[in-house]
Design an enzyme around this catalytic site. Structure first.
Site, PDB file in Angstrom:
ATOM      1  N   LYS A  27       1.786   2.176  -5.173  1.00  0.00           N
ATOM      2  CA  LYS A  27       2.323   1.635  -6.437  1.00  0.00           C
ATOM      3  C   LYS A  27       1.421   1.955  -7.628  1.00  0.00           C
ATOM      4  O   LYS A  27       1.893   2.352  -8.692  1.00  0.00           O
ATOM      5  CB  LYS A  27       2.509   0.105  -6.311  1.00  0.00           C
ATOM      6  N   GLY A  57      -4.591  -4.178  -3.874  1.00  0.00           N
ATOM      7  CA  GLY A  57      -5.578  -3.136  -4.150  1.00  0.00           C
ATOM      8  C   GLY A  57      -4.792  -1.900  -4.504  1.00  0.00           C
ATOM      9  O   GLY A  57      -4.185  -1.285  -3.632  1.00  0.00           O
ATOM     10  N   HIS A  58      -4.733  -1.585  -5.780  1.00  0.00           N
ATOM     11  CA  HIS A  58      -3.911  -0.466  -6.257  1.00  0.00           C
ATOM     12  C   HIS A  58      -4.833   0.678  -6.677  1.00  0.00           C
ATOM     13  O   HIS A  58      -5.635   0.531  -7.599  1.00  0.00           O
ATOM     14  CB  HIS A  58      -3.021  -0.914  -7.427  1.00  0.00           C
ATOM     15  N   ASP A  82       0.802  -1.229   0.000  1.00  0.00           N
ATOM     16  CA  ASP A  82       0.000   0.000   0.000  1.00  0.00           C
ATOM     17  C   ASP A  82       0.833   1.276   0.000  1.00  0.00           C
ATOM     18  O   ASP A  82       0.424   2.308   0.533  1.00  0.00           O
ATOM     19  CB  ASP A  82      -0.972   0.017   1.201  1.00  0.00           C
ATOM     20  N   GLN A 111       1.963  -6.020  -3.262  1.00  0.00           N
ATOM     21  CA  GLN A 111       2.395  -6.152  -1.866  1.00  0.00           C
ATOM     22  C   GLN A 111       3.668  -5.315  -1.644  1.00  0.00           C
ATOM     23  O   GLN A 111       3.838  -4.307  -2.298  1.00  0.00           O
ATOM     24  CB  GLN A 111       2.601  -7.627  -1.468  1.00  0.00           C
TER      25      GLN A 111
HETATM   26  P1  GDP Z   1      -0.787   0.415  -3.572  1.00  0.00           P
HETATM   27  O1  GDP Z   1      -1.400  -0.853  -3.131  1.00  0.00           O
HETATM   28  O2  GDP Z   1       0.689   0.448  -3.341  1.00  0.00           O
HETATM   29  O3  GDP Z   1      -1.132   0.787  -4.996  1.00  0.00           O
HETATM   30  O4  GDP Z   1      -1.393   1.562  -2.632  1.00  0.00           O
HETATM   31  P2  GDP Z   1      -2.946   1.694  -2.181  1.00  0.00           P
HETATM   32  O5  GDP Z   1      -3.741   2.166  -3.329  1.00  0.00           O
HETATM   33  O6  GDP Z   1      -3.408   0.473  -1.483  1.00  0.00           O
HETATM   34  O7  GDP Z   1      -2.818   2.796  -1.047  1.00  0.00           O
HETATM   35  C1  GDP Z   1      -2.325   4.051  -1.302  1.00  0.00           C
HETATM   36  C2  GDP Z   1      -3.411   5.080  -0.913  1.00  0.00           C
HETATM   37  O8  GDP Z   1      -2.821   6.365  -0.796  1.00  0.00           O
HETATM   38  C3  GDP Z   1      -4.485   5.227  -1.957  1.00  0.00           C
HETATM   39  O9  GDP Z   1      -5.687   5.551  -1.314  1.00  0.00           O
HETATM   40  C4  GDP Z   1      -3.997   6.383  -2.804  1.00  0.00           C
HETATM   41  O10 GDP Z   1      -5.054   7.078  -3.460  1.00  0.00           O
HETATM   42  C5  GDP Z   1      -3.358   7.254  -1.779  1.00  0.00           C
HETATM   43  N1  GDP Z   1      -2.190   8.039  -2.215  1.00  0.00           N
HETATM   44  C6  GDP Z   1      -1.246   7.694  -3.118  1.00  0.00           C
HETATM   45  N2  GDP Z   1      -0.271   8.622  -3.157  1.00  0.00           N
HETATM   46  C7  GDP Z   1      -0.602   9.571  -2.265  1.00  0.00           C
HETATM   47  C8  GDP Z   1       0.017  10.775  -1.820  1.00  0.00           C
HETATM   48  O11 GDP Z   1       1.114  11.155  -2.250  1.00  0.00           O
HETATM   49  N3  GDP Z   1      -0.633  11.493  -0.848  1.00  0.00           N
HETATM   50  C9  GDP Z   1      -1.810  11.091  -0.327  1.00  0.00           C
HETATM   51  N4  GDP Z   1      -2.358  11.850   0.623  1.00  0.00           N
HETATM   52  N5  GDP Z   1      -2.425   9.958  -0.720  1.00  0.00           N
HETATM   53  C10 GDP Z   1      -1.824   9.203  -1.659  1.00  0.00           C
HETATM   54  P1  IMO Z   2      -0.925  -4.119  -2.289  1.00  0.00           P
HETATM   55  O1  IMO Z   2      -0.468  -4.659  -3.614  1.00  0.00           O
HETATM   56  C1  IMO Z   2      -0.974  -4.626   2.055  1.00  0.00           C
HETATM   57  C2  IMO Z   2      -1.012  -8.752   3.569  1.00  0.00           C
HETATM   58  C3  IMO Z   2      -2.256  -9.237   4.281  1.00  0.00           C
HETATM   59  C4  IMO Z   2      -1.636 -10.234   5.243  1.00  0.00           C
HETATM   60  C5  IMO Z   2      -0.525 -10.859   4.408  1.00  0.00           C
HETATM   61  C6  IMO Z   2      -0.893 -12.170   3.745  1.00  0.00           C
HETATM   62  O2  IMO Z   2      -2.228  -3.405  -2.348  1.00  0.00           O
HETATM   63  O3  IMO Z   2       0.161  -3.342  -1.626  1.00  0.00           O
HETATM   64  P2  IMO Z   2      -2.443 -12.824   1.685  1.00  0.00           P
HETATM   65  O4  IMO Z   2      -3.888 -12.576   1.436  1.00  0.00           O
HETATM   66  O5  IMO Z   2      -1.530 -12.236   0.650  1.00  0.00           O
HETATM   67  O6  IMO Z   2      -2.115 -14.265   1.954  1.00  0.00           O
HETATM   68  O7  IMO Z   2      -2.129 -12.056   3.078  1.00  0.00           O
HETATM   69  O8  IMO Z   2      -0.197  -9.907   3.416  1.00  0.00           O
HETATM   70  N1  IMO Z   2      -1.242  -8.199   2.204  1.00  0.00           N
HETATM   71  C7  IMO Z   2      -1.185  -6.904   1.904  1.00  0.00           C
HETATM   72  N2  IMO Z   2      -1.004  -5.813   2.691  1.00  0.00           N
HETATM   73  N3  IMO Z   2      -1.077  -4.474   0.726  1.00  0.00           N
HETATM   74  C8  IMO Z   2      -1.240  -5.552  -0.086  1.00  0.00           C
HETATM   75  O9  IMO Z   2      -1.234  -5.463  -1.432  1.00  0.00           O
HETATM   76  C9  IMO Z   2      -1.330  -6.832   0.505  1.00  0.00           C
HETATM   77  N4  IMO Z   2      -1.512  -8.072   0.019  1.00  0.00           N
HETATM   78  C10 IMO Z   2      -1.436  -8.897   1.068  1.00  0.00           C
HETATM   79  O10 IMO Z   2      -2.903  -8.175   4.950  1.00  0.00           O
HETATM   80  O11 IMO Z   2      -1.037  -9.562   6.324  1.00  0.00           O
HETATM   81 MG    MG Z   3      -2.912  -1.549  -1.832  1.00  0.00          MG
END
Ligand code: GDP
Ligand code: IMO
Ligand code: MG
Length: 425
Positions: free
Chosen positions: A19, A43-44, A16, A226
Site C-alpha cells: 500500500k 508498516g508501509h 503488507d 492492514q
Molecule cells: P504495506 O504494508 O501494504 O505498505 O506493505 P509493506 O511495506 O509492509 O510490504 C511490502 C514490501 O514489498 C515492502 O518491502 C516493499 O518495499 C516491497 N514491494 C512493494 N512492491 C513491490 C513489488 O512490486 N515487487 C517487489 N519485489 N517488492 C515490492
Molecule cells: P500493514 O498496514 C500485516 C496483524 C498482526 C496480527 C493481527 C492483529 O503494514 O499492512 P494488531 O497488532 O493489529 O492487534 O494485530 O493483525 N497485522 C498486520 N499484518 N500487515 C499489517 O499492517 C498488520 N497490522 C496488523 O500480525 O495477526
Molecule cells: Mg506492512
C-alpha cells in the site's frame, strides 16, 4: 454542490500488499492523503532515489511536495512512536509540521494499552492472535467502551485524565495477575515527551478540514492499513485487527459521506502472505513457500517476523472485491514469481465436510484449496517499463485474475522502487 473526489486505496489480503509504495506513486494526483484506521501496527514501505522508508502512523503521501497529510479520527496514535517516526523523517530532510495534521478525535495508545495487549495474548495461550504488541486492540476496546483518551484531551487537564485511565488499566492488569512492569517508567517518560512533541503539529477537527477541502474541489486519497482479511467484521475473526479496514472504514475514520467515494483501489500481491496466527488456506509449508519468502523478502516491516507465504487465493480476493466495492485492482510483486515453472491460483475450496464452494464460507479454517495451474513466464520483469514488454504467460495469468475477479488490473508493480510501476492505459 461542488465537491472534489475521494478515492480509497486498501489491502485486499492480510496486509503488507504494498500500500505504501502505491500511495506514494498516486500522491501526485491528489491534494490530500489521509490515514483512516489502524496505527503503528502498520508498516508501509516506500523506496525511491535509493532510499527506503517505513511509515507506521504517518500517511505515505508525505514525500511528495505540497500535499496535506492527515491522521484521521479513526486512527490510534502512540505519541512516543509517532515522535520517533516523525523525528527520523525530519532528520532525513522531510519537514512535516506544516503539512501533517492530526485529528483531535484520534485515540491515544497509552503505555498501559501495550501491556494490556501482551497480557491479553498471554491469557489466550495457544489461541493468541499474534498481535504486533502495539496496544491496538486495548485502545480500540477503550474507544468503543467509551473509556478512551483522545488527542484533543492533550489540550486540557491531560495528566489528570491520563492518571485516571492508567489506574483503571492497572486494576485490570492486577485482576489478570500481570506483574511484569519492567522499564515502565522509561516508557512512560518517552511517551510524555512524545505528547509534548506532538503539540507542534496542527490538531484539527479533521472531518471539517477534509470536507472544506473537498468543497473547494480538491481531491483526497484515503490510505488503508492492514488488509480486508484483518477487518474486525469481515476478516478471519478472531485472528484480525480491531478496526474496519474495508472501504467503509474511510467514511467512519475521516467523516466523509459514502456518496463522495469514487474509486476504490484494491491492492493484492500476485501471491499471498500473512503475519501472526489464524487460518490461511493457500499457505505453503514446503520449499516453494520458503522460496517466495526469500525472493519477496517477506519479513515484517514492523516486527521483523517471518511472513507466512502461499499462492494467491481468488475466493478470498473475490470476497474482498465484494465487501470493498473495488473498482480497480493493483497487482504487486509479480516479479517475485519471475522464475517459477508453475504458478497456482486457488479457484475453489473443499470444506472439511467434503462440500465444494467458490464462495467465502463463515469459517475458513480447515478448508482445502482447489488450484488452477499456470505456466510460469520465466522472464526477469523488474526492469520492464511498458505493458507490451510483458511475456505472454504473464498476460495470461493476469487476464485470468481480472476475469475471475471481474475487475480490471490498472497498475502492475514490478519492484519496490517508485519507478518500477506500470500504469496501464
Ligand atoms: P504495506 O504494508 O501494504 O505498505 O506493505 P509493506 O511495506 O509492509 O510490504 C511490502 C514490501 O514489498 C515492502 O518491502 C516493499 O518495499 C516491497 N514491494 C512493494 N512492491 C513491490 C513489488 O512490486 N515487487 C517487489 N519485489 N517488492 C515490492
Ligand atoms: P500493514 O498496514 C500485516 C496483524 C498482526 C496480527 C493481527 C492483529 O503494514 O499492512 P494488531 O497488532 O493489529 O492487534 O494485530 O493483525 N497485522 C498486520 N499484518 N500487515 C499489517 O499492517 C498488520 N497490522 C496488523 O500480525 O495477526
Ligand atoms: Mg506492512
Amino acid at each position: 454542490m461542488k465537491t472534489g473526489k475521494v478515492d480509497v486505496l486498501l489491502g485486499l489480503q492480510w496486509g503488507d500488499e504494498g500500500k505504501g509504495k502505491i500511495v506514494d506513486v498516486l500522491t501526485p494526483r491528489y491534494d490530500v492523503i489521509a490515514r483512516f484506521q489502524g496505527g503503528p501496527n502498520a508498516g508501509h514501505t516506500l523506496e525511491f532515489e535509493g532510499q527506503k522508508y517505513v511509515l507506521r502512523s504517518i500517511p505515505s503521501g508525505i514525500f511528495q511536495g505540497g500535499k496535506v497529510n492527515i491522521i484521521g479520527n479513526g486512527v490510534v496514535l502512540a505519541p512516543d512512536l509517532f515522535m520517533n517516526e516523525a523525528k527520523e523523517l525530519e532528520s532525513s530532510g522531510h519537514p512535516l509540521t506544516e503539512r501533517l495534521y492530526i485529528s483531535k478525535k484520534a485515540h491515544l495508545i497509552m503505555p498501559t494499552h501495550r501491556i494490556l495487549d501482551k497480557a491479553n495474548e498471554v491469557a489466550k495461550g495457544k489461541e493468541m492472535v499474534g498481535t504486533t504488541g502495539k496496544g491496538i486492540g486495548p485502545t480500540y476496546t477503550d474507544k468503543t467502551s467509551r473509556n478512551g483518551l483522545r488527542v484533543g484531551d492533550i489540550l486540557e487537564n491531560f495528566e489528570e485524565k491520563y492518571t485516571l485511565h492508567k489506574k483503571r488499566h492497572l486494576k485490570i492488569l492486577t485482576s489478570m495477575g500481570w506483574t511484569n512492569f519492567d522499564g515502565f517508567e522509561d516508557v512512560e517518560r518517552a511517551w510524555f515527551e512524545g505528547v509534548e512533541y506532538m503539540k507542534k503539529f496542527k490538531f484539527v477537527d479533521s472531518e471539517h478540514e477534509i470536507n472544506h477541502i473537498l468543497h473547494e474541489g480538491k481531491s483526497l486519497l484515503c490510505e488503508g492499513a492492514q488488509g480486508t482479511m484483518l477487518d474486525i467484521d469481515f476478516g478471519s475473526y478472531p485472528f484480525v485487527t480491531s478496526s474496519n479496514t474495508i472501504s467503509a472504514g474511510a467514511c467512519i475514520g475521516l467523516g466523509v459521506g459514502p456518496n463522495k467515494i469514487r474509486n476504490v483501489y484494491g491492492i493484492m500481491k500476485a501471491y499471498c502472505t500473512r503475519v501472526g496466527s489464524g487460518p490461511f488456506p493457500t499457505e505453503l509449508f514446503d520449499e516453494t513457500g520458503a522460496r517466495i519468502r526469500e525472493l519477496g523478502h517477506e519479513f515484517g516491516a514492523v516486527t521483523g517476523r517471518e511472513r507466512r507465504c502461499g499462492w494467491i487465493d481468488l475466493i478470498q480476493l473475490r470476497y474482498s472485491v465484494m465487501v470493498n466495492g473495488v473498482t480497480e485492482l493493483i497487482m504487486m510483486k509479480s516479479d517475485v514469481l519471475d522464475n517459477f515453472d508453475t504458478i497456482k491460483a486457488c479457484v475453489g475450496y473443499r470444506l472439511p465436510n467434503g462440500d465444494y464452494t467458490e464462495e467465502m464460507p463463515y469459517d475458513i479454517s480447515g478448508v482445502e484449496p482447489v488450484y488452477k495451474e499456470f505456466k510460469g513466464w520465466n522472464t526477469e520483469t523488474s526492469k520492464f517499463k511498458t505493458e507490451d514488454q510483458l511475456p505472454t504467460e504473464f498476460i495470461q495469468y493476469m487476464t485470468f485474475l481480472e476475469e475471475f475477479l471481474d475487475t480490471r488490473i490498472s497498475i502492475i508493480s514490478l519492484g519496490p522502487d517508485r519507478d518500477q510501476t506500470i500504469v496501464r492505459n
